[in-house]
Design a protein around this motif. Structure first.
Motif, PDB file in Angstrom:
ATOM      1  N   CYS A 106       0.855  -1.194   0.000  1.00 51.21           N
ATOM      2  CA  CYS A 106       0.000   0.000   0.000  1.00 51.21           C
ATOM      3  C   CYS A 106       0.887   1.239   0.000  1.00 51.21           C
ATOM      4  N   PHE A 107       0.737   2.067  -1.031  1.00 52.45           N
ATOM      5  CA  PHE A 107       1.514   3.299  -1.172  1.00 52.45           C
ATOM      6  C   PHE A 107       0.639   4.516  -0.914  1.00 52.45           C
ATOM      7  N   SER A 108       1.234   5.572  -0.382  1.00 52.34           N
ATOM      8  CA  SER A 108       0.613   6.887  -0.502  1.00 52.34           C
ATOM      9  C   SER A 108       1.157   7.519  -1.776  1.00 52.34           C
ATOM     10  N   THR A 109       0.508   8.595  -2.217  1.00 51.58           N
ATOM     11  CA  THR A 109       0.995   9.280  -3.419  1.00 51.58           C
ATOM     12  C   THR A 109       2.364   9.909  -3.166  1.00 51.58           C
ATOM     13  N   GLU A 110       2.691  10.086  -1.867  1.00 49.42           N
ATOM     14  CA  GLU A 110       3.978  10.710  -1.509  1.00 49.42           C
ATOM     15  C   GLU A 110       5.099   9.693  -1.340  1.00 49.42           C
ATOM     16  N   GLY A 111       4.792   8.416  -1.532  1.00 45.32           N
ATOM     17  CA  GLY A 111       5.834   7.406  -1.480  1.00 45.32           C
ATOM     18  C   GLY A 111       5.943   6.641  -0.177  1.00 45.32           C
ATOM     19  N   GLN A 112       5.046   6.941   0.804  1.00 42.31           N
ATOM     20  CA  GLN A 112       5.019   6.066   1.997  1.00 42.31           C
ATOM     21  C   GLN A 112       4.604   4.669   1.525  1.00 42.31           C
ATOM     22  N   ARG A 113       5.136   3.651   2.209  1.00 45.03           N
ATOM     23  CA  ARG A 113       4.927   2.287   1.739  1.00 45.03           C
ATOM     24  C   ARG A 113       4.690   1.351   2.917  1.00 45.03           C
ATOM     25  N   GLU A 114       3.643   0.570   2.853  1.00 42.49           N
ATOM     26  CA  GLU A 114       3.399  -0.471   3.857  1.00 42.49           C
ATOM     27  C   GLU A 114       3.212  -1.785   3.123  1.00 42.49           C
ATOM     28  N   GLU A 115       3.796  -2.826   3.680  1.00 42.58           N
ATOM     29  CA  GLU A 115       3.775  -4.131   3.000  1.00 42.58           C
ATOM     30  C   GLU A 115       3.198  -5.188   3.935  1.00 42.58           C
ATOM     31  N   TYR A 116       2.325  -5.989   3.407  1.00 44.51           N
ATOM     32  CA  TYR A 116       1.687  -7.048   4.196  1.00 44.51           C
ATOM     33  C   TYR A 116       1.683  -8.332   3.410  1.00 44.51           C
ATOM     34  N   LYS A 117       1.772  -9.450   4.112  1.00 40.17           N
ATOM     35  CA  LYS A 117       1.494 -10.749   3.493  1.00 40.17           C
ATOM     36  C   LYS A 117      -0.024 -10.944   3.467  1.00 40.17           C
ATOM     37  N   VAL A 118      -0.508 -11.544   2.395  1.00 41.64           N
ATOM     38  CA  VAL A 118      -1.947 -11.813   2.305  1.00 41.64           C
ATOM     39  C   VAL A 118      -2.430 -12.546   3.561  1.00 41.64           C
ATOM     40  N   GLY A 119      -1.641 -13.491   4.029  1.00 41.85           N
ATOM     41  CA  GLY A 119      -2.039 -14.271   5.199  1.00 41.85           C
ATOM     42  C   GLY A 119      -2.210 -13.434   6.459  1.00 41.85           C
ATOM     43  N   ASP A 120      -1.457 -12.324   6.554  1.00 46.95           N
ATOM     44  CA  ASP A 120      -1.590 -11.440   7.716  1.00 46.95           C
ATOM     45  C   ASP A 120      -2.768 -10.480   7.555  1.00 46.95           C
ATOM     46  N   LEU A 121      -2.985 -10.064   6.311  1.00 44.86           N
ATOM     47  CA  LEU A 121      -4.058  -9.106   6.028  1.00 44.86           C
ATOM     48  C   LEU A 121      -5.431  -9.785   6.053  1.00 44.86           C
ATOM     49  N   CYS A 122      -5.428 -11.077   5.775  1.00 48.74           N
ATOM     50  CA  CYS A 122      -6.688 -11.814   5.617  1.00 48.74           C
ATOM     51  C   CYS A 122      -6.690 -13.059   6.505  1.00 48.74           C
ATOM     52  N   PRO A 123      -6.681 -12.872   7.823  1.00 41.50           N
ATOM     53  CA  PRO A 123      -6.677 -14.048   8.694  1.00 41.50           C
ATOM     54  C   PRO A 123      -8.038 -14.744   8.689  1.00 41.50           C
ATOM     55  N   TYR A 124      -8.035 -16.033   8.874  1.00 37.67           N
ATOM     56  CA  TYR A 124      -9.266 -16.828   8.982  1.00 37.67           C
ATOM     57  C   TYR A 124     -10.241 -16.562   7.832  1.00 37.67           C
ATOM     58  N   PRO A 125      -9.800 -16.678   6.579  1.00 36.97           N
ATOM     59  CA  PRO A 125     -10.722 -16.395   5.470  1.00 36.97           C
ATOM     60  C   PRO A 125     -11.777 -17.470   5.310  1.00 36.97           C
ATOM     61  N   PHE A 126     -12.878 -17.093   4.719  1.00 38.70           N
ATOM     62  CA  PHE A 126     -13.885 -18.062   4.270  1.00 38.70           C
ATOM     63  C   PHE A 126     -13.402 -18.598   2.934  1.00 38.70           C
ATOM     64  N   THR A 127     -13.249 -19.909   2.814  1.00 38.90           N
ATOM     65  CA  THR A 127     -12.664 -20.487   1.595  1.00 38.90           C
ATOM     66  C   THR A 127     -13.529 -21.625   1.070  1.00 38.90           C
ATOM     67  N   SER A 128     -13.116 -22.150  -0.080  1.00 37.47           N
ATOM     68  CA  SER A 128     -13.834 -23.285  -0.668  1.00 37.47           C
ATOM     69  C   SER A 128     -13.829 -24.484   0.271  1.00 37.47           C
ATOM     70  N   GLU A 129     -12.820 -24.544   1.152  1.00 39.66           N
ATOM     71  CA  GLU A 129     -12.765 -25.679   2.089  1.00 39.66           C
ATOM     72  C   GLU A 129     -13.893 -25.627   3.107  1.00 39.66           C
ATOM     73  N   ASP A 130     -14.443 -24.425   3.325  1.00 40.06           N
ATOM     74  CA  ASP A 130     -15.595 -24.330   4.214  1.00 40.06           C
ATOM     75  C   ASP A 130     -16.847 -24.884   3.549  1.00 40.06           C
ATOM     76  N   LEU A 131     -16.850 -24.845   2.212  1.00 36.95           N
ATOM     77  CA  LEU A 131     -18.043 -25.258   1.458  1.00 36.95           C
ATOM     78  C   LEU A 131     -18.093 -26.765   1.251  1.00 36.95           C
ATOM     79  N   PHE A 132     -16.915 -27.332   0.979  1.00 41.82           N
ATOM     80  CA  PHE A 132     -16.907 -28.743   0.557  1.00 41.82           C
ATOM     81  C   PHE A 132     -16.230 -29.630   1.595  1.00 41.82           C
TER      82      PHE A 132
END
Ligand code: THU
Length: 132
Positions: A106-132
């Motif tokens: 995630c950038f600001s227009t001024e160049g600030q930058r934050e970086e995340y792993k999908v796994g950290d940003l999206c804990p406990y997701p609802f997935t296809s494994e919940d369905l089947f």
């Protein structure tokens, strides 16, 4: 590559259709072959039919045949001057199409930058494994 993406995101902000919020957002998803799919938020007079920049970018990639495993990183920039985070509807879609170890930057227009792993940003997701 990241400088190129930063420039693409910044230029792409002008394509945001956000007359209701006046909050432009630009996103880009990158594939393992270094293809770049951009997106912006596209608002609607009904408000609820609005789509976020992140989902626009991901859906463009998916529409072009890309799938989980093809998408290595998602980049986001908001026009406010701050760093903005993906909303939780987008996080659900991010979980569907990006691996847990893929990066969200995630950038600001001024160049600030934050970086995340999908796994950290999206804990406990609802997935296809919940369905089947
Ligand atoms: N928005 C995005 O494009 N991405 C997000 O993750 C947060 C919100 C958009 C939706 C709407 O057009 C505007 O920002 C204000 O919420």
């Amino acid at each position: 590559m990241e400088k190129r993406i930063f420039d693409i995101l910044k230029d792409n902000l002008k394509n945001s259709y956000s007359p209701y919020s006046d909050y432009p957002v630009s996103a880009a998803v990158v594939t393992k072959d270094d293809e770049v799919f951009t997106g912006v938020n596209i608002e609607n007079a009904s408000y609820g039919a609005t789509i976020c920049a992140e989902r626009t970018a991901i859906f463009k990639a998916v529409s072009a045949g890309k799938r989980k495993g093809d998408l290595t990183a998602l980049y986001v920039m908001v026009g406010s001057g701050k760093v903005g985070m993906p909303c939780f509807m987008c996080r659900q879609v991010i979980s569907e199409f990006l691996d847990r170890d893929a990066l969200v930057v995630c950038f600001s227009t001024e160049g600030q930058r934050e970086e995340y792993k999908v796994g950290d940003l999206c804990p406990y997701p609802f997935t296809s494994e919940d369905l089947f």
